[in-house]
Write a protein that holds these residues in place. Sequence first.
Motif, PDB file in Angstrom:
ATOM      1  N   TYR A  82       0.837  -1.201   0.000  1.00 27.63           N
ATOM      2  CA  TYR A  82       0.000   0.000   0.000  1.00 27.63           C
ATOM      3  C   TYR A  82       0.877   1.258   0.000  1.00 27.63           C
ATOM      4  CZ  TYR A  82      -3.285  -3.557   1.696  1.00 27.63           C
ATOM      5  OH  TYR A  82      -4.034  -4.690   1.851  1.00 27.63           O
ATOM      6  N   GLN A  83       1.968   1.210   0.756  1.00 28.94           N
ATOM      7  CA  GLN A  83       2.858   2.369   0.802  1.00 28.94           C
ATOM      8  C   GLN A  83       3.497   2.618  -0.565  1.00 28.94           C
ATOM      9  OE1 GLN A  83       3.417   4.466   3.680  1.00 28.94           O
ATOM     10  NE2 GLN A  83       4.092   5.715   1.927  1.00 28.94           N
ATOM     11  N   ALA A  84       3.877   1.534  -1.243  1.00 31.84           N
ATOM     12  CA  ALA A  84       4.471   1.682  -2.573  1.00 31.84           C
ATOM     13  C   ALA A  84       3.479   2.316  -3.540  1.00 31.84           C
ATOM     14  CB  ALA A  84       4.933   0.318  -3.094  1.00 31.84           C
ATOM     15  N   ALA A  85       2.201   1.903  -3.435  1.00 31.42           N
ATOM     16  CA  ALA A  85       1.173   2.485  -4.302  1.00 31.42           C
ATOM     17  C   ALA A  85       0.989   3.974  -4.000  1.00 31.42           C
ATOM     18  CB  ALA A  85      -0.147   1.738  -4.122  1.00 31.42           C
ATOM     19  N   LEU A  86       0.941   4.318  -2.716  1.00 26.30           N
ATOM     20  CA  LEU A  86       0.786   5.723  -2.342  1.00 26.30           C
ATOM     21  C   LEU A  86       1.984   6.543  -2.800  1.00 26.30           C
ATOM     22  CD1 LEU A  86      -0.646   8.040  -0.903  1.00 26.30           C
ATOM     23  CD2 LEU A  86       0.374   7.252   1.246  1.00 26.30           C
ATOM     24  N   ASP A  87       3.177   5.994  -2.621  1.00 23.87           N
ATOM     25  CA  ASP A  87       4.379   6.716  -3.050  1.00 23.87           C
ATOM     26  C   ASP A  87       4.341   7.013  -4.551  1.00 23.87           C
ATOM     27  OD1 ASP A  87       5.364   6.664  -0.479  1.00 23.87           O
ATOM     28  OD2 ASP A  87       6.715   4.970  -0.815  1.00 23.87           O
ATOM     29  N   LYS A  92       3.601  11.316  -8.821  1.00 30.44           N
ATOM     30  CA  LYS A  92       2.941  11.849 -10.009  1.00 30.44           C
ATOM     31  C   LYS A  92       2.126  13.111  -9.700  1.00 30.44           C
ATOM     32  CE  LYS A  92       2.639   7.432 -12.468  1.00 30.44           C
ATOM     33  NZ  LYS A  92       1.748   6.396 -13.027  1.00 30.44           N
ATOM     34  N   GLY A  93       2.116  13.514  -8.454  1.00 25.77           N
ATOM     35  CA  GLY A  93       1.333  14.696  -8.081  1.00 25.77           C
ATOM     36  C   GLY A  93      -0.145  14.412  -7.951  1.00 25.77           C
ATOM     37  N   TRP A  94      -0.515  13.149  -7.754  1.00 21.93           N
ATOM     38  CA  TRP A  94      -1.924  12.757  -7.699  1.00 21.93           C
ATOM     39  C   TRP A  94      -2.438  12.504  -6.287  1.00 21.93           C
ATOM     40  CZ3 TRP A  94      -1.581   8.737 -12.280  1.00 21.93           C
ATOM     41  CH2 TRP A  94      -1.477   9.446 -13.491  1.00 21.93           C
ATOM     42  N   ALA A  95      -1.563  12.625  -5.291  1.00 18.00           N
ATOM     43  CA  ALA A  95      -1.985  12.453  -3.901  1.00 18.00           C
ATOM     44  C   ALA A  95      -1.370  13.577  -3.080  1.00 18.00           C
ATOM     45  CB  ALA A  95      -1.552  11.095  -3.363  1.00 18.00           C
ATOM     46  N   TYR A  96      -2.099  14.023  -2.072  1.00 14.84           N
ATOM     47  CA  TYR A  96      -1.616  15.131  -1.258  1.00 14.84           C
ATOM     48  C   TYR A  96      -2.023  14.948   0.204  1.00 14.84           C
ATOM     49  CZ  TYR A  96      -6.429  16.894  -1.733  1.00 14.84           C
ATOM     50  OH  TYR A  96      -7.794  17.031  -1.707  1.00 14.84           O
ATOM     51  N   PRO A  97      -1.224  15.558   1.133  1.00 10.46           N
ATOM     52  CA  PRO A  97      -1.564  15.456   2.553  1.00 10.46           C
ATOM     53  C   PRO A  97      -2.725  16.380   2.904  1.00 10.46           C
ATOM     54  CG  PRO A  97       0.388  16.811   2.264  1.00 10.46           C
ATOM     55  CD  PRO A  97       0.035  16.280   0.908  1.00 10.46           C
ATOM     56  N   CYS A 128      -7.253  21.361   1.394  1.00  8.13           N
ATOM     57  CA  CYS A 128      -5.794  21.193   1.439  1.00  8.13           C
ATOM     58  C   CYS A 128      -5.198  20.823   0.079  1.00  8.13           C
ATOM     59  CB  CYS A 128      -5.416  20.132   2.465  1.00  8.13           C
ATOM     60  SG  CYS A 128      -5.885  20.538   4.157  1.00  8.13           S
ATOM     61  N   ARG A 129      -6.004  20.901  -0.958  1.00 10.97           N
ATOM     62  CA  ARG A 129      -5.533  20.474  -2.284  1.00 10.97           C
ATOM     63  C   ARG A 129      -4.316  21.283  -2.745  1.00 10.97           C
ATOM     64  NH1 ARG A 129     -10.292  20.967  -5.585  1.00 10.97           N
ATOM     65  NH2 ARG A 129     -11.025  19.087  -4.512  1.00 10.97           N
ATOM     66  N   ASP A 130      -4.260  22.537  -2.393  1.00 11.71           N
ATOM     67  CA  ASP A 130      -3.157  23.402  -2.820  1.00 11.71           C
ATOM     68  C   ASP A 130      -2.198  23.730  -1.680  1.00 11.71           C
ATOM     69  OD1 ASP A 130      -4.164  23.586  -5.468  1.00 11.71           O
ATOM     70  OD2 ASP A 130      -5.637  25.050  -4.768  1.00 11.71           O
ATOM     71  N   GLY A 131      -2.211  22.928  -0.619  1.00 12.74           N
ATOM     72  CA  GLY A 131      -1.302  23.140   0.494  1.00 12.74           C
ATOM     73  C   GLY A 131      -2.013  23.054   1.827  1.00 12.74           C
ATOM     74  N   VAL A 136      -1.545  20.657  10.239  1.00 11.99           N
ATOM     75  CA  VAL A 136      -0.669  19.500  10.368  1.00 11.99           C
ATOM     76  C   VAL A 136      -1.255  18.360   9.541  1.00 11.99           C
ATOM     77  CG1 VAL A 136       0.304  17.795  11.957  1.00 11.99           C
ATOM     78  CG2 VAL A 136       0.076  20.194  12.665  1.00 11.99           C
ATOM     79  N   ALA A 137      -0.426  17.725   8.725  1.00  9.01           N
ATOM     80  CA  ALA A 137      -0.906  16.631   7.873  1.00  9.01           C
ATOM     81  C   ALA A 137      -1.497  15.517   8.715  1.00  9.01           C
ATOM     82  CB  ALA A 137       0.235  16.110   7.010  1.00  9.01           C
ATOM     83  N   ARG A 138      -2.693  15.095   8.384  1.00  8.98           N
ATOM     84  CA  ARG A 138      -3.389  14.020   9.102  1.00  8.98           C
ATOM     85  C   ARG A 138      -3.583  12.800   8.207  1.00  8.98           C
ATOM     86  NH1 ARG A 138      -6.856  15.176  13.259  1.00  8.98           N
ATOM     87  NH2 ARG A 138      -8.540  13.979  12.274  1.00  8.98           N
ATOM     88  N   ALA A 139      -3.986  13.030   6.981  1.00 12.05           N
ATOM     89  CA  ALA A 139      -4.324  11.929   6.072  1.00 12.05           C
ATOM     90  C   ALA A 139      -3.744  12.224   4.688  1.00 12.05           C
ATOM     91  CB  ALA A 139      -5.840  11.780   5.986  1.00 12.05           C
ATOM     92  N   TRP A 140      -3.878  11.258   3.796  1.00 12.77           N
ATOM     93  CA  TRP A 140      -3.503  11.449   2.389  1.00 12.77           C
ATOM     94  C   TRP A 140      -4.736  11.235   1.539  1.00 12.77           C
ATOM     95  CZ3 TRP A 140       1.027  13.105   0.193  1.00 12.77           C
ATOM     96  CH2 TRP A 140       2.126  13.223   1.059  1.00 12.77           C
ATOM     97  N   ARG A 141      -4.935  12.124   0.545  1.00 11.85           N
ATOM     98  CA  ARG A 141      -6.090  12.047  -0.338  1.00 11.85           C
ATOM     99  C   ARG A 141      -5.661  11.960  -1.795  1.00 11.85           C
ATOM    100  NH1 ARG A 141     -11.008  13.361   1.913  1.00 11.85           N
ATOM    101  NH2 ARG A 141     -10.886  14.098   4.084  1.00 11.85           N
ATOM    102  N   LEU A 142      -6.532  11.391  -2.609  1.00 10.83           N
ATOM    103  CA  LEU A 142      -6.323  11.355  -4.054  1.00 10.83           C
ATOM    104  C   LEU A 142      -6.876  12.631  -4.669  1.00 10.83           C
ATOM    105  CD1 LEU A 142      -5.350   9.397  -6.382  1.00 10.83           C
ATOM    106  CD2 LEU A 142      -7.794   8.973  -6.776  1.00 10.83           C
ATOM    107  N   ASN A 143      -6.082  13.284  -5.508  1.00 15.93           N
ATOM    108  CA  ASN A 143      -6.562  14.453  -6.249  1.00 15.93           C
ATOM    109  C   ASN A 143      -7.333  13.936  -7.468  1.00 15.93           C
ATOM    110  OD1 ASN A 143      -6.888  16.756  -7.870  1.00 15.93           O
ATOM    111  ND2 ASN A 143      -5.055  17.704  -7.006  1.00 15.93           N
ATOM    112  N   VAL A 144      -8.616  13.708  -7.263  1.00 14.11           N
ATOM    113  CA  VAL A 144      -9.434  13.026  -8.259  1.00 14.11           C
ATOM    114  C   VAL A 144      -9.477  13.777  -9.588  1.00 14.11           C
ATOM    115  CG1 VAL A 144     -11.768  12.231  -8.821  1.00 14.11           C
ATOM    116  CG2 VAL A 144     -10.842  11.880  -6.522  1.00 14.11           C
TER     117      VAL A 144
END
Length: 295
Positions: A82-87, A92-97, A128-131, A136-144
Amino acid sequence: MRYIGRFAPSPTGPLHAGSLVAALASWLDARAHKGQWLVRIEDVDTPRCVPGADQRILQQLAACGLVPDAAVMYQSQRGDAYQAALDGLIAKGWAYPCGCSRKEIEDAQALLGHTRERHQAAIYPGTCRDGLHGKVARAWRLNVQRVIDDLKLATPLTWQDRLLGPQQQDVAQEVGDFVLKRADGLWAYQLAVVVDDAAQGITHIVRGADLSDNTARQIVLQHALGLPTPSYLHTPLVLGENGEKLSKQNGATALDLSNPLAELNTAAALLNLPPESGSVTDALTHWVKTYEKSM
């Protein structure tokens, strides 16, 4: 075409009548297609898992004649994948904190005049899409939307459910940027299920209709991770006395293993299969033949 199907229960307790319907349907579909049937224990949400429930589930399945064709996979052992997939998504700029709490998300939606139905998660407004803007970062989301734009995916996303027929959803508008890794550090269901289905080579997914709404998110993730999209079929739900999906939360009781055939007949009736007598093995054999004729 090679067929590999699966049943993926969460070990939050023993199987009940509703979960047996999904297990039987996925097993029958695999057997009717002369394919493999696998079992995956979805124990990624560890705080909700009950010790020993995984073994009880496997025992219940075996008592009903539903035995997987390969070793059981456990999500709790899959963190590196799962970590490799998130990384890869981050690169690619498709996930953000994301630093937003659930209450902040709900309050933001309320200010926009949006309401949500019971059991429906609030659509993430993209705060949080642009920062993080000091959060404080809590989760990671997909920039759909970025995934959709970069990969030129259709909007709304469309797919064909083998039972429900044509389906569609505008994921960016109707769901928003969904969570990949939770604020508590646990992996989100959407990421785990997509990575694991690909790892197990799943070609056909047969599961309860309550999970149909997850399909579009999973297809977007499959595209983002460069993974194949399986065929989907969503089975009817067993409802509790309150009219909602039968679950442990609304009084579902464990299967009665003193009479597994009776439990199987109850599940089969919801799948429009005739009642059978005799042994569990004979009943399953007859149902496979009946299922083949209906394909």
